[in-house]
Design a protein around this motif. Sequence first.
Motif, short mmCIF file in Angstrom:
data_model
loop_
_atom_site.label_atom_id
_atom_site.label_comp_id
_atom_site.label_asym_id
_atom_site.label_seq_id
_atom_site.Cartn_x
_atom_site.Cartn_y
_atom_site.Cartn_z
N LYS A 7 -1.69 -0.43 -3.86
CA LYS A 7 -1.71 -1.62 -4.69
C LYS A 7 -0.27 -1.90 -5.13
O LYS A 7 0.48 -0.95 -5.37
CB LYS A 7 -2.58 -1.38 -5.94
N PRO A 8 0.14 -3.14 -5.22
CA PRO A 8 -0.66 -4.37 -5.14
C PRO A 8 -0.72 -5.03 -3.77
O PRO A 8 -1.01 -6.23 -3.68
CB PRO A 8 0.07 -5.29 -6.13
N ASP A 9 -0.45 -4.30 -2.70
CA ASP A 9 -0.55 -4.87 -1.36
C ASP A 9 -1.98 -5.37 -1.14
O ASP A 9 -2.93 -4.58 -1.23
CB ASP A 9 -0.20 -3.80 -0.32
N PRO A 10 -2.19 -6.64 -0.85
CA PRO A 10 -3.56 -7.14 -0.65
C PRO A 10 -4.33 -6.39 0.43
O PRO A 10 -5.56 -6.35 0.42
CB PRO A 10 -3.33 -8.61 -0.25
N ALA A 11 -3.60 -5.73 1.34
CA ALA A 11 -4.28 -5.03 2.44
C ALA A 11 -5.18 -3.92 1.94
O ALA A 11 -6.22 -3.64 2.54
CB ALA A 11 -3.24 -4.48 3.42
N TYR B 149 -6.91 -3.79 -0.88
CA TYR B 149 -8.13 -4.36 -1.45
C TYR B 149 -9.06 -4.82 -0.31
O TYR B 149 -10.28 -4.63 -0.37
CB TYR B 149 -7.81 -5.55 -2.35
N ARG B 150 -8.45 -5.42 0.71
CA ARG B 150 -9.24 -5.87 1.86
C ARG B 150 -9.84 -4.68 2.61
O ARG B 150 -10.96 -4.77 3.13
CB ARG B 150 -8.37 -6.72 2.78
N LEU B 151 -9.10 -3.58 2.66
CA LEU B 151 -9.62 -2.38 3.30
C LEU B 151 -10.89 -1.90 2.62
O LEU B 151 -11.89 -1.58 3.29
CB LEU B 151 -8.56 -1.27 3.26
N LEU B 152 -10.88 -1.87 1.30
CA LEU B 152 -12.08 -1.45 0.57
C LEU B 152 -13.25 -2.38 0.87
O LEU B 152 -14.37 -1.93 1.14
CB LEU B 152 -11.81 -1.40 -0.94
N CYS B 153 -12.99 -3.68 0.85
CA CYS B 153 -14.07 -4.65 1.12
C CYS B 153 -14.59 -4.51 2.53
O CYS B 153 -15.81 -4.56 2.76
CB CYS B 153 -13.57 -6.06 0.85
N ASP B 154 -13.70 -4.33 3.49
CA ASP B 154 -14.14 -4.17 4.88
C ASP B 154 -14.95 -2.90 5.06
O ASP B 154 -15.98 -2.88 5.74
CB ASP B 154 -12.93 -4.15 5.82
N ARG B 155 -14.47 -1.82 4.44
CA ARG B 155 -15.13 -0.52 4.62
C ARG B 155 -16.55 -0.53 4.07
O ARG B 155 -17.46 0.06 4.65
CB ARG B 155 -14.30 0.57 3.94
N TYR B 156 -16.74 -1.21 2.94
CA TYR B 156 -18.06 -1.18 2.29
C TYR B 156 -18.80 -2.50 2.40
O TYR B 156 -19.82 -2.70 1.74
CB TYR B 156 -17.89 -0.76 0.82
#
Length: 205
Positions: A145-149, A151-158
């Motif tokens: 954080k704060p790299d948006p990548a 946050y997107r990784l968490l969303c993609d993973r779950y």
Amino acid sequence: MPNAPIENVIFDMGNVLMTFNGMRFARIFTDNEADAELLDRALFNRFEWSLLDAGVIGHETMQRVAEAALPERLHANLHECIAHWPEHSEPIPATNALVPRLKEHGLGVYLLSNASTRIDEQLGHCPAYPSMDGRVVSGEERLMKPDPAIYRLLCDRYELDPATCLFVDDNLNNCIGAEVAGMQSFHFAGDPARAAADLERRLAG
């Protein structure tokens, strides 16, 4: 345009779920304030600490960097601090009590932390952690954080829709990063009990 209904709450760890105070930790492993300040500056208050959290360097390298910044008489204190400081990271009662209530209301609860690969030494005594649905840790992913990548990784993973996620962090820049990634955010600032109450009111409203 109104925000989407919140279905998932994503928590930072340090100073949201668990305390992190380098100077307090340094005082535990030294005998006086001057030495505590030296230890804090050499270990927790160095740029290299963020590299440790990023997974770029390991704990042995962090120790060598800190040793070089300290008089030799404090090397034993440093070694004890590195080995045992996670034991002195304490649960923040208000947020740990909030997590099971969120679960009872059907919300997903996740962890997203800038932390090293030793994070489980803190999470092992975090009351809320066993009930969480998943986690992403910077030191394990080599993203921070704060790299948006990240946050997107968490969303993609779950398989989460970012628009339905509320990210909670004590660092405003990390909240902004979450918003860039399409999430909603809550800046967990000030007194922890009051901040947790404000967060609960937001989720209820």
